[in-house]
Scaffold this active site. Structure first.
Site, PDB file in Angstrom:
ATOM      1  N   TRP A  82      -3.722  14.216  -1.816  1.00 12.48           N
ATOM      2  CA  TRP A  82      -2.764  13.105  -1.774  1.00 12.48           C
ATOM      3  C   TRP A  82      -1.446  13.634  -2.373  1.00 12.48           C
ATOM      4  O   TRP A  82      -1.461  14.164  -3.485  1.00 12.48           O
ATOM      5  CB  TRP A  82      -3.332  11.966  -2.608  1.00 12.48           C
ATOM      6  CG  TRP A  82      -2.484  10.752  -2.696  1.00 12.48           C
ATOM      7  CD1 TRP A  82      -1.885  10.098  -1.666  1.00 12.48           C
ATOM      8  CD2 TRP A  82      -2.163  10.024  -3.892  1.00 12.48           C
ATOM      9  NE1 TRP A  82      -1.215   8.996  -2.148  1.00 12.48           N
ATOM     10  CE2 TRP A  82      -1.362   8.932  -3.501  1.00 12.48           C
ATOM     11  CE3 TRP A  82      -2.467  10.180  -5.246  1.00 12.48           C
ATOM     12  CZ2 TRP A  82      -0.868   8.003  -4.426  1.00 12.48           C
ATOM     13  CZ3 TRP A  82      -1.985   9.264  -6.151  1.00 12.48           C
ATOM     14  CH2 TRP A  82      -1.190   8.197  -5.737  1.00 12.48           C
ATOM     15  N   ASP A 138     -10.485  11.157  -9.425  1.00 13.06           N
ATOM     16  CA  ASP A 138      -9.648  10.116  -8.834  1.00 13.06           C
ATOM     17  C   ASP A 138     -10.468   9.363  -7.783  1.00 13.06           C
ATOM     18  O   ASP A 138     -10.880   9.940  -6.779  1.00 13.06           O
ATOM     19  CB  ASP A 138      -8.409  10.763  -8.188  1.00 13.06           C
ATOM     20  CG  ASP A 138      -7.446   9.714  -7.661  1.00 13.06           C
ATOM     21  OD1 ASP A 138      -7.608   8.526  -7.980  1.00 13.06           O
ATOM     22  OD2 ASP A 138      -6.522  10.093  -6.914  1.00 13.06           O
ATOM     23  N   LYS A 180      -7.576  -0.427  -2.184  1.00 13.55           N
ATOM     24  CA  LYS A 180      -8.180  -0.339  -0.858  1.00 13.55           C
ATOM     25  C   LYS A 180      -9.437  -1.186  -0.789  1.00 13.55           C
ATOM     26  O   LYS A 180      -9.595  -1.977   0.127  1.00 13.55           O
ATOM     27  CB  LYS A 180      -8.546   1.114  -0.511  1.00 13.55           C
ATOM     28  CG  LYS A 180      -7.419   2.123  -0.691  1.00 13.55           C
ATOM     29  CD  LYS A 180      -6.279   1.846   0.261  1.00 13.55           C
ATOM     30  CE  LYS A 180      -5.231   2.942   0.274  1.00 13.55           C
ATOM     31  NZ  LYS A 180      -4.752   3.415  -1.010  1.00 13.55           N
TER      32      LYS A 180
END
Ligand code: PMP
Length: 391
Positions: free
Chosen positions: A127, A207, A242
């Site tokens: 990311w 993460d 999300k």
């Protein structure tokens, strides 16, 4: 003073969103944006969240300040989902609310730095904000290849990084549904990573931004929990943006695992001080809604049902891509075993441009696609277009 600033390039994905919006072709396809989409192309608010928000409006009797740790009820309610049956790991694990997973990653790296972190080992691609945050904190990045050419994880590269690491070094791992490759470690690979991490003493930072979107809430947690079970210390960044569909409400949490309750207190007081100096306290609304969902059995059921529907739709799109096998010189089969919203296609910048210009298909220049942008109505067109530009 401002004249001394160098202009910064705009976010490439935002530019893509604008180009897509300006495209008048009715059958254009947006695979760039990083949010879930239904088969109708919508990103709706979860029903469970809507109900929790109704209750919030009805029952919330004050909006007075909380503190830098935010909504502690939210932080605690999330822990059994993230960490399982022994969520505090015997009083060694605690957390705080952050503005999104981004805030949690920022806090993890800033607190690490305060504790002497110099080098961040990181699988690439990753990311993009991981590198941007590390660079902003002047941390050195030690990259290794996350994936092999055959579309599986390059676990040897991660193991080499771990075994060669010394003091002041950390490794950043994606908990599940790797962004941007969709390539996750198998449970055996997580076990090997956990053992190597415990042996080398490198500091793990996990993460987690897509729990529940890969194979299930528990299934997606099984790998990183192996690491947490084996190590004395770790940081965990968690995003609810999300898996609760809360994106703009910025809902995340930062958790710290320490070797003792004393050390945990010390870490927490430093994390609080860093949060105070950065955003003072996180936005309340979305985390309060998640807390209400997680404390109500019926809303939990609704939320899990909605998450399952998302996961199954992503799986259906992936299966369809995988079944189609070859498209031009591309082999789409590996997309079937990858997880979450994203996968990478080995396409050139020119091919990405042709997909956009000739077929109205928008994706990142890197070849990353959001599989949720595909529907049963547009997937055949997408496969034909891929065959056309790469054939
Ligand atoms: N980590 C990863 C790997 C991500 O993909 C994202 C979001 N795209 C985040 C963290 C941050 O999520 P949030 O929107 O909650 O800040």
């Amino acid at each position: 003073m401002l004249d001394r600033l160098e202009p910064q390039s705009p976010d490439a994905l935002l530019a893509l969103i604008q180009m897509h919006a300006a495209d008048e072709r009715p059958d254009k396809i947006d695979l760039g944006v990083g949010v879930y989409r239904t088969d109708e192309g919508a990103t709706p608010v979860f029903g469970a969240i809507k109900e929790a928000e109704r209750r919030l409006v009805e029952d919330q009797d004050s909006k007075s300040y909380l503190g830098p740790e935010g909504d502690t009820g939210f932080v605690t309610a999330l822990m059994p989902y993230a960490f399982g049956e022994n969520p505090t790991m015997g009083g060694r694990l605690a957390g705080m609310q952050t503005p999104g997973g981004t805030g949690a990653v920022r806090l993890a790296l800033a607190l690490g730095q305060k504790a002497g972190l110099k080098w961040l080992h990181m699988g690439t691609p990753s990311w993009p904000n991981h590198a941007q945050i590390a660079q902003d904190l002047a941390l050195e990045i030690a990259p290794f290849n996350h994936a092999s050419d055959d579309g599986t994880a390059n676990v040897e590269a991660a193991l080499d990084a771990i075994r060669g690491a010394g003091a002041g070094e950390a490794i950043l791992l994606h908990g599940c549904c790797h962004n941007p490759t969709g390539i996750d470690y198998t449970i055996e690979e997580w076990e090997a990573l956990a053992e190597a991490i415990a042996e080398s003493g490198i500091f793990p930072i996990i993460d987690i931004a897509y729990q529940g979107l890969g194979h299930g809430i528990e299934e997606d947690a099984a790998g990183y929990r192996r690491v947490l079970d084996k190590v004395p210390e770790a940081f965990i960044a968690y995003s609810c943006d999300k898996n609760f569909g809360l994106y703009r409400d910025r809902v995340g949490a930062f958790y710290m695992l320490a070797d003792s309750a004393d050390m945990l207190d010390k870490a927490q007081s430093n994390a609080n001080a860093l949060a105070r100096a950065s955003w003072s306290m996180p936005p309340d609304h979305g985390a309060a809604a998640v807390r209400l969902v997680l404390r109500d059995e019926k809303l939990v059921q609704n939320w899990r049902g909605e998450l399952t529907a998302m996961r199954e739709r992503l799986r259906k799109v992936r299966d369809r891509l995988a079944q189609s096998g070859e498209a031009g010189r591309l082999d789409l089969a590996p997309l079937g075993t990858q997880n979450g919203l994203f996968s990478m296609l080995p396409v050139s910048k020119e091919e990405v441009a042709r997909l956009r210009q000739e077929h109205g298909i928008y994706m990142a220049g890197s070849g990353r696609i959001n599989v949720a942008g595909l529907t049963m109505g547009n997937i055949d067109k997408f496969i034909r277009a891929l065959a056309d530009v790469t054939g």
